[in-house]
Design a protein around this motif. Structure first.
Motif, PDB file in Angstrom:
ATOM      1  N   MET A 155       1.384  -1.425  -0.043  1.00 36.92           N
ATOM      2  CA  MET A 155      -0.212  -0.223   0.123  1.00 36.92           C
ATOM      3  C   MET A 155       0.884   1.552  -0.167  1.00 36.92           C
ATOM      4  O   MET A 155       1.438   1.150   0.774  1.00 36.92           O
ATOM      5  CB  MET A 155      -0.619  -0.050   0.976  1.00 36.92           C
ATOM      6  N   SER A 157       0.619   5.314   0.082  1.00 37.33           N
ATOM      7  CA  SER A 157       0.694   7.074  -0.225  1.00 37.33           C
ATOM      8  C   SER A 157       1.901   7.888  -0.659  1.00 37.33           C
ATOM      9  O   SER A 157       2.969   7.138  -0.472  1.00 37.33           O
ATOM     10  CB  SER A 157       0.406   7.199   0.910  1.00 37.33           C
ATOM     11  N   LEU A 160       3.944   7.369   3.354  1.00 34.27           N
ATOM     12  CA  LEU A 160       4.244   6.113   3.835  1.00 34.27           C
ATOM     13  C   LEU A 160       3.673   4.914   2.549  1.00 34.27           C
ATOM     14  O   LEU A 160       2.834   5.304   1.651  1.00 34.27           O
ATOM     15  CB  LEU A 160       2.267   6.130   4.503  1.00 34.27           C
ATOM     16  N   ARG A 161       4.567   3.654   3.276  1.00 32.24           N
ATOM     17  CA  ARG A 161       4.121   2.265   2.216  1.00 32.24           C
ATOM     18  C   ARG A 161       4.280   1.674   3.224  1.00 32.24           C
ATOM     19  O   ARG A 161       5.161   1.265   3.931  1.00 32.24           O
ATOM     20  CB  ARG A 161       5.291   2.243   1.751  1.00 32.24           C
ATOM     21  N   VAL A 162       3.140   0.144   3.496  1.00 34.40           N
ATOM     22  CA  VAL A 162       2.548  -0.421   4.411  1.00 34.40           C
ATOM     23  C   VAL A 162       3.480  -2.051   2.765  1.00 34.40           C
ATOM     24  O   VAL A 162       2.197  -2.497   2.035  1.00 34.40           O
ATOM     25  CB  VAL A 162       1.759  -0.713   5.066  1.00 34.40           C
ATOM     26  N   TYR A 257       6.575   5.595  12.231  1.00 30.60           N
ATOM     27  CA  TYR A 257       6.525   4.962  10.860  1.00 30.60           C
ATOM     28  C   TYR A 257       7.132   5.973   9.570  1.00 30.60           C
ATOM     29  O   TYR A 257       7.785   6.140   9.009  1.00 30.60           O
ATOM     30  CB  TYR A 257       4.783   5.253  10.110  1.00 30.60           C
ATOM     31  N   PHE A 275      -2.948   2.071   7.736  1.00 28.90           N
ATOM     32  CA  PHE A 275      -2.541   3.100   6.332  1.00 28.90           C
ATOM     33  C   PHE A 275      -3.811   3.369   5.875  1.00 28.90           C
ATOM     34  O   PHE A 275      -3.928   5.380   5.269  1.00 28.90           O
ATOM     35  CB  PHE A 275      -2.340   1.926   5.608  1.00 28.90           C
ATOM     36  N   LYS A 276      -5.170   2.920   5.925  1.00 29.99           N
ATOM     37  CA  LYS A 276      -6.076   4.130   5.357  1.00 29.99           C
ATOM     38  C   LYS A 276      -7.118   4.535   6.210  1.00 29.99           C
ATOM     39  O   LYS A 276      -7.384   5.592   5.726  1.00 29.99           O
ATOM     40  CB  LYS A 276      -7.701   2.830   5.806  1.00 29.99           C
ATOM     41  N   SER A 279      -4.655   7.940   5.174  1.00 26.73           N
ATOM     42  CA  SER A 279      -4.519   7.855   3.570  1.00 26.73           C
ATOM     43  C   SER A 279      -5.232   7.340   2.993  1.00 26.73           C
ATOM     44  O   SER A 279      -5.718   7.738   1.822  1.00 26.73           O
ATOM     45  CB  SER A 279      -3.199   6.723   3.478  1.00 26.73           C
ATOM     46  N   GLY A 283      -4.705   6.915  -0.759  1.00 28.67           N
ATOM     47  CA  GLY A 283      -4.257   5.579  -1.039  1.00 28.67           C
ATOM     48  C   GLY A 283      -3.684   4.440  -2.411  1.00 28.67           C
ATOM     49  O   GLY A 283      -5.313   4.967  -2.357  1.00 28.67           O
ATOM     50  N   ASP A 298      -7.295   2.142  -3.057  1.00 29.77           N
ATOM     51  CA  ASP A 298      -7.394   1.579  -2.443  1.00 29.77           C
ATOM     52  C   ASP A 298      -8.772   1.028  -1.281  1.00 29.77           C
ATOM     53  O   ASP A 298      -8.933   1.090  -0.478  1.00 29.77           O
ATOM     54  CB  ASP A 298      -6.632   2.328  -1.251  1.00 29.77           C
TER      55      ASP A 298
END
Length: 353
Positions: A155, A157, A160-162, A257, A275-276, A279, A283, A298
């Motif tokens: 995921m 944005s 942020l990356r997950v 993070y 994450f959601k 973002s 995302g 997303d």
């Protein structure tokens, strides 16, 4: 992949009773996006005309029956079917699921045959697409079968990356699925992805624990001590910048993070809920590790707002631009990898001059 004057984006239409059609058409309603890419929607002109009328959108589409006829500066619609389709917004329908699969399969075929450069998928309903010939929990699993490489849900944005060690796995099966081999394989995929797809030369990777509080020294589970920590130690010994495991409950709230290029969660909700939360709406779901590029928004089919002309298309638009960015990054990485001496000489010359 081959270089083109303009990147061709193949788009699968998703669930026709959901919001996929709306977010696709509204993304390309801004003609400026055609300066960056050439879209090809895999559906039918009749179906897209229905959606244009339903949403009151003046978006010109160009119907084609051959991928050799893709036209730049136009919104191409490749006719996967020609019949009228009975569309009822917000309804779960097995017949509609079959059309989603037809679009997906046609888009993947075009991607494999390099008629399109990247693929962006509109949301499907994981239940109504199931059949004897299509039996996959989602896009990621189907693409893992059809394309080369090892797939991993990532995921993405702006900040942020997950990534996930396990994705569509029942909660009761998570710990059994997480092995040392899986951890090392997934982190290797993530490491390579960050270098070739995002241009990060020395990725910093954070890993979240499997159990609450990393198991509290075995009080709440032993998997962190017996599986995760030994795997991370081995990865670090091989030169990768891998940190953790971190207790998941405080990791995002503390802002930790922000210190890493990617965070790897043990399972779906451990990674996707934060994450959601941080973002949502911007995302992108990227299927990393494959020889072709696929992104998606997303969110899901959003039956509750389907047909109401109020769907937010920002995540789909970001999915298109993310696919383009990754394509360009891969092209640059391939060029550098093929000509490292030439690239180094060019840098050295630049410094001297």
């Amino acid at each position: 992949m081959s270089k083109r004057d303009k990147i061709i984006v193949g788009i699968s239409i998703g669930d026709l009773n959901g919001i996929g059609s709306e977010i696709i058409l509204k993304t390309f309603q801004d003609a400026r996006i055609l300066d960056f890419c050439t879209p090809v929607i895999f559906a039918s002109v009749k179906t897209m005309s229905f959606f244009k009328k339903a949403y009151g959108l003046d978006v010109p589409v160009y119907g084609i029956d051959s991928l050799e006829k893709i036209a730049h500066k136009k919104i191409n619609v490749f006719n996967v079917w020609k019949e009228n389709v009975d569309i009822t917004f917000g309804k779960e329908d097995k017949n509609i699921g079959a059309y989603a699969v037809k679009s997906l399969e046609a888009t993947v075929k075009a991607l494999k045959e390099e008629h399109v450069d990247v693929m962006v998928t509109a949301p499907i309903n994981k239940s109504n697409v199931q059949s004897e010939s299509f039996n996959f929990p989602g896009h990621t699993d189907y693409l893992a079968k059809e394309l080369e490489g090892e797939s991993l849900m990532l995921m993405v944005s702006n900040n942020l990356r997950v990534g996930l060690l396990t994705d569509h796995v029942a909660v009761k099966d998570i710990s059994a699925n997480i092995t040392r081999e899986l951890i090392e394989k997934k982190i290797s995929i993530i490491h390579k992805t960050l270098i070739q797809d995002f241009g990060i030369q020395k990725p910093k990777i954070a890993v979240l624990g499997i159990n609450p509080h990393n198991g509290d020294n075995g009080v709440i589970g032993t998997e962190d001590d017996t599986v995760l920590i030994p795997a991370l130690t081995n990865i670090r010994n091989n030169g990768k910048l891998v940190f953790g495991p971190y207790a998941a409950d405080s990791f995002f709230g503390s802002g930790n993070y922000k210190n890493f290029d990617v965070i790897i969660a043990s399972y779906h909700d451990q990674g996707l809920i934060p994450f959601k939360t941080l973002s949502f709406g911007t995302g992108v779901n990227y299927t990393a590790g494959l020889n072709r590029i696929r992104t998606s928004p997303d969110h899901g089919t959003a039956y509750d707002v389907a047909g109401k002309n109020i769907a937010d298309f920002e995540s789909f638009k970001q999915a298109v631009f993310t696919a383009i960015d990754i394509f360009n990054s891969r092209e640059a990485y391939a060029e550098i990898s093929e000509n490292p001496l030439k690239t180094n000489r060019r840098k050295a010359f630049s410094k001297k001059s």
